[in-house]
Enzyme design. Sequence first.
Site, PDB file in Angstrom:
ATOM      1  N   LYS A  80       0.848  -1.198   0.000  1.00  0.00           N
ATOM      2  CA  LYS A  80       0.000   0.000   0.000  1.00  0.00           C
ATOM      3  C   LYS A  80       0.883   1.246   0.000  1.00  0.00           C
ATOM      4  CE  LYS A  80      -4.028   1.460   2.772  1.00  0.00           C
ATOM      5  NZ  LYS A  80      -4.832   1.112   3.979  1.00  0.00           N
ATOM      6  N   SER A 155      -9.443   0.243   3.064  1.00  0.00           N
ATOM      7  CA  SER A 155      -8.751   1.157   2.177  1.00  0.00           C
ATOM      8  C   SER A 155      -7.587   0.511   1.419  1.00  0.00           C
ATOM      9  CB  SER A 155      -8.220   2.340   2.988  1.00  0.00           C
ATOM     10  OG  SER A 155      -7.288   1.891   3.970  1.00  0.00           O
ATOM     11  N   SER A 179      -9.548  -1.892   7.190  1.00  0.00           N
ATOM     12  CA  SER A 179      -8.920  -1.657   5.879  1.00  0.00           C
ATOM     13  C   SER A 179      -8.020  -2.780   5.379  1.00  0.00           C
ATOM     14  CB  SER A 179      -8.136  -0.347   5.899  1.00  0.00           C
ATOM     15  OG  SER A 179      -9.012   0.743   5.914  1.00  0.00           O
TER      16      SER A 179
END
Lengths: 471, 68
Positions: A80, A155, A179
């Site tokens: 990420k 996310s 997330s």
Amino acid sequence: MSDLAELSVTDAASAFAKGEVTAEAMVRACLARIDAHDVKVNTVIRLDREAALEAAAAQDKARAGGVALGKLAGVPMMHKDMYYRTGKVSTCGSKIRRDFTPTVTATALQRLDAAGAIDMGTLNMAEFAQNPTGHNAHFGDCHNPWNLPYCTGGSSSGSGAGVAARFFAAALGSDTGGSIRLPASICGVTGIKGTQTRVPRTGVMPLSFSMDNVGPLTRTARDAARVMTVISGSDDIDPTAAPEAVPDYEAALTGDIRGLRIAVPHEWFFDSADDIVVTAFEAALEVLKARGATVDYVACPSLRAIGAYVAVVSRVEGATIHANWMRDHPGDYAIHLSGRLYGGYAIPGTYYLEALSRRGALLRQFCKEAFIDHDIVATPTLRMRVPTLAETDIDVDPAANWARHMAVSANTRPFNYLGLPTVSVPCGLDDRGLPMGLQLSARPFGEGRALMVADAYQQDTDWHARMPPLA
Amino acid sequence: MASEPVPPVMEAIRLWTGVECPNAAGLRSLDDFTALIQEFEALRGTLVFEDEPSSFEAALRAEAEPGA
């Protein structure tokens, strides 16, 4: 194995250690797969093609030279885009940080590097990790590899979609309200957030000081155990990191869950749940019962308070962190994000402090309700079937889509407030062919227990091994 | 149409933080607080005088998995 990109973490590391495959070949296989399919899925923000091949060559050379190999030697990963690496841009999925170049490398990345993992670059994510669906107005939405019009969950959208699509074996995500577990569930992979403070947060973009967690998304619970063993443990720089010794989580994966006592809370997790989700969840419980576990439905009245407090903590802390940009550059945020952050300024400080002050007491109460006679709490990871990107898009229609958007994370948020280690594993496909997840939570520092149950479940099911039709 | 408490709340935010309401989603976010206030009303009286935020880390350890 026809495609080296399909290797799991442990299989890739094992094949490399035995000399059956080179790290360079594995990286090239992953790069080829990204080149072929990411135009549709949109997982990648930055692909470090040459750096990855150089790192792979270094691992190949080390192996040839007889150097002791790390636990993740040769394993291709991406992360990420909020894990800082000195000198490399970390956008945090935003326009505001499009050129942000950190001067520190995240402790989690340093540990993965030391274990021999190959970092191929950075992944799409919700802007500043602030939505549960994976929408991104700046880099484009990430698409679910199982069915492109559907959301990936967020996310950590690129982390979930990329692991599912076999672009790499594992990815770091982050989890403040779900997330990691949401994209794991929605994309059909395995994800874990550890006990609050279990993994250091040095060099990681903050969202909510009190509830941020670092963790992996992988194909299997065994892979997750391997990565968690590498990245967990105290840190000289992050004073909040737990000092407790880190066990070898993988060594505890015996598959033996005879006598395991599973609690399923009556409250909260089944409010307005879709029937197909409940059916899949109950079928997953039957698998665990067939291995010798028992299941009881329990009352957890503390969940109502937990549900109220968790919403306050993350919103106030997020709004506080973003105050300068919200004053000076509000138009640089996506509509849904500036709108969501704005609400945080309306919450009284007394509410925020009440929410934090009762956290310890509510953790004790929840443990009394759920764990006094049980070892694991099981719930569906989402209450709903996977929604489409369109029907959760607040930027286009906040009035129509707000409630559905916010409901995506309803079942994951409580475990962030409680700080409990929690895993999501795939447990079925819905009537539209989208994955569903089983969420398993243990007592504090019980990562090994949660992973052991997840691994036992995966020994008797193949949901985690199924590949999206994209391939 | 924003609910009744929203305009004064927007003014309070502007005064306290200098942040202006950015868009319709911001208004929608404030509207959510009617439900949140009701949830906090239901919790009134449950905060104990001696409660403090630092007790969370202690609770994590007190409730830890046996042998972990």
